[in-house]
Write a protein that holds these residues in place. Structure first.
Motif, PDB file in Angstrom:
ATOM      1  N   GLN A   1       2.320  -3.913  -0.062  1.00  0.00           N
ATOM      2  CA  GLN A   1       2.246  -2.900   0.717  1.00  0.00           C
ATOM      3  C   GLN A   1       0.856  -1.906  -0.229  1.00  0.00           C
ATOM      4  O   GLN A   1       0.568  -0.665   0.532  1.00  0.00           O
ATOM      5  CB  GLN A   1       3.569  -2.878  -0.582  1.00  0.00           C
ATOM      6  CG  GLN A   1       4.724  -2.624   0.165  1.00  0.00           C
ATOM      7  CD  GLN A   1       5.540  -2.512  -1.002  1.00  0.00           C
ATOM      8  OE1 GLN A   1       5.228  -2.542  -2.668  1.00  0.00           O
ATOM      9  NE2 GLN A   1       6.977  -2.483  -0.659  1.00  0.00           N
ATOM     10  N   GLN A   2       0.185  -2.524  -0.666  1.00  0.00           N
ATOM     11  CA  GLN A   2      -1.077  -1.819  -1.397  1.00  0.00           C
ATOM     12  C   GLN A   2      -2.051  -1.721   0.169  1.00  0.00           C
ATOM     13  O   GLN A   2      -2.787  -0.909   0.693  1.00  0.00           O
ATOM     14  CB  GLN A   2      -1.783  -2.101  -2.613  1.00  0.00           C
ATOM     15  CG  GLN A   2      -0.826  -1.705  -3.472  1.00  0.00           C
ATOM     16  CD  GLN A   2      -1.894  -1.937  -4.532  1.00  0.00           C
ATOM     17  OE1 GLN A   2      -2.718  -2.996  -4.762  1.00  0.00           O
ATOM     18  NE2 GLN A   2      -1.794  -1.621  -6.432  1.00  0.00           N
TER      19      GLN A   2
ATOM     20  N   GLN B   1      -0.596  -2.969   3.215  1.00  0.00           N
ATOM     21  CA  GLN B   1      -0.681  -1.240   4.605  1.00  0.00           C
ATOM     22  C   GLN B   1      -0.881  -0.230   4.427  1.00  0.00           C
ATOM     23  O   GLN B   1      -1.230   0.584   4.613  1.00  0.00           O
ATOM     24  CB  GLN B   1       0.961  -1.294   4.553  1.00  0.00           C
ATOM     25  CG  GLN B   1       0.968  -2.858   4.692  1.00  0.00           C
ATOM     26  CD  GLN B   1       2.694  -3.050   5.270  1.00  0.00           C
ATOM     27  OE1 GLN B   1       3.533  -2.398   4.744  1.00  0.00           O
ATOM     28  NE2 GLN B   1       3.277  -4.490   5.601  1.00  0.00           N
ATOM     29  N   ARG B   2      -0.866   0.724   3.033  1.00  0.00           N
ATOM     30  CA  ARG B   2      -1.616   1.588   2.663  1.00  0.00           C
ATOM     31  C   ARG B   2      -2.826   2.280   3.044  1.00  0.00           C
ATOM     32  O   ARG B   2      -2.740   3.392   2.634  1.00  0.00           O
ATOM     33  CB  ARG B   2      -1.298   2.446   1.014  1.00  0.00           C
ATOM     34  CG  ARG B   2       0.529   2.462   1.569  1.00  0.00           C
ATOM     35  CD  ARG B   2       1.358   3.083   0.045  1.00  0.00           C
ATOM     36  NE  ARG B   2       0.464   2.469  -1.477  1.00  0.00           N
ATOM     37  CZ  ARG B   2       1.076   2.143  -2.826  1.00  0.00           C
ATOM     38  NH1 ARG B   2       2.062   2.188  -2.779  1.00  0.00           N
ATOM     39  NH2 ARG B   2       0.161   2.140  -3.503  1.00  0.00           N
TER      40      ARG B   2
ATOM     41  N   ALA C   1      -3.719   2.283   6.147  1.00  0.00           N
ATOM     42  CA  ALA C   1      -2.800   3.676   6.652  1.00  0.00           C
ATOM     43  C   ALA C   1      -4.188   4.671   6.158  1.00  0.00           C
ATOM     44  O   ALA C   1      -3.372   6.019   7.066  1.00  0.00           O
ATOM     45  CB  ALA C   1      -1.569   3.560   6.590  1.00  0.00           C
ATOM     46  N   GLY C   2      -4.236   4.535   5.326  1.00  0.00           N
ATOM     47  CA  GLY C   2      -5.587   5.305   4.670  1.00  0.00           C
ATOM     48  C   GLY C   2      -4.893   6.277   3.925  1.00  0.00           C
ATOM     49  O   GLY C   2      -5.463   7.058   3.283  1.00  0.00           O
ATOM     50  N   GLN C   3      -3.949   5.301   2.925  1.00  0.00           N
ATOM     51  CA  GLN C   3      -2.948   6.197   2.244  1.00  0.00           C
ATOM     52  C   GLN C   3      -3.468   6.191   1.127  1.00  0.00           C
ATOM     53  O   GLN C   3      -3.825   6.421  -0.304  1.00  0.00           O
ATOM     54  CB  GLN C   3      -2.229   6.107   2.421  1.00  0.00           C
ATOM     55  CG  GLN C   3      -1.036   6.567   2.944  1.00  0.00           C
ATOM     56  CD  GLN C   3       0.860   6.338   3.852  1.00  0.00           C
ATOM     57  OE1 GLN C   3       0.843   5.140   2.600  1.00  0.00           O
ATOM     58  NE2 GLN C   3       1.076   6.905   4.479  1.00  0.00           N
ATOM     59  N   VAL C   4      -4.757   4.914   0.513  1.00  0.00           N
ATOM     60  CA  VAL C   4      -5.217   4.552  -0.898  1.00  0.00           C
ATOM     61  C   VAL C   4      -7.044   4.943  -0.816  1.00  0.00           C
ATOM     62  O   VAL C   4      -6.971   4.350   0.059  1.00  0.00           O
ATOM     63  CB  VAL C   4      -4.947   3.093  -0.782  1.00  0.00           C
ATOM     64  CG1 VAL C   4      -5.492   2.241  -2.375  1.00  0.00           C
ATOM     65  CG2 VAL C   4      -3.383   2.461  -1.325  1.00  0.00           C
ATOM     66  N   ASP C   5      -6.838   5.527  -1.998  1.00  0.00           N
ATOM     67  CA  ASP C   5      -8.801   5.362  -1.585  1.00  0.00           C
ATOM     68  C   ASP C   5      -9.398   4.845  -2.883  1.00  0.00           C
ATOM     69  O   ASP C   5     -10.202   4.238  -2.379  1.00  0.00           O
ATOM     70  CB  ASP C   5      -9.232   7.445  -2.150  1.00  0.00           C
ATOM     71  CG  ASP C   5      -8.736   8.446  -1.841  1.00  0.00           C
ATOM     72  OD1 ASP C   5      -7.976   8.029  -0.493  1.00  0.00           O
ATOM     73  OD2 ASP C   5      -7.732   9.184  -2.542  1.00  0.00           O
TER      74      ASP C   5
END
Length: 101
Positions: A52-53, A55-56, A59-63
């Protein structure tokens, strides 16, 4: 009239486990089975969380790339450990099967 097919054999008796035996051996086996099941569940949850991390991250949702990579490595190492424990368990089982009584 009850006719026995083979007259010299004693009548068949049901085999019953010895209830007076120490259940510590069984408890130890059940503890190991429970531990193995818990560890398999833990490994599965780590792999799902790292997926899940990842995939995030895609998607650009995790820095924090470092945290994602650490999570992936932890999942990989825990899976490798579980596989090695399984391999050792299978080797021990095969050794027991090869023993001559």
């Amino acid at each position: 009239m009850n006719i026995e097919p083979v007259g010299f054999l004693p009548p068949a008796q049901e085999i019953v486990a010895d209830r007076s035996a120490d259940p510590a051996g069984r408890a130890g086996a059940m503890d190991f089975i429970g531990w193995m099941a818990r560890e398999a569940g833990t490994v599965n949850s780590r792999m799902l969380a790292s997926d899940q991390q990842l995939q995030r991250l895609a998607a650009g949702q995790v820095d924090n790339l470092h945290q994602v990579m650490i999570s992936l490595e932890e999942a990989k190492l825990s899976f490798q450990l579980l596989v090695q424990v399984r391999n050792k368990l299978l080797e021990a089982y095969q050794d027991v099967l090869r023993m001559q009584v």
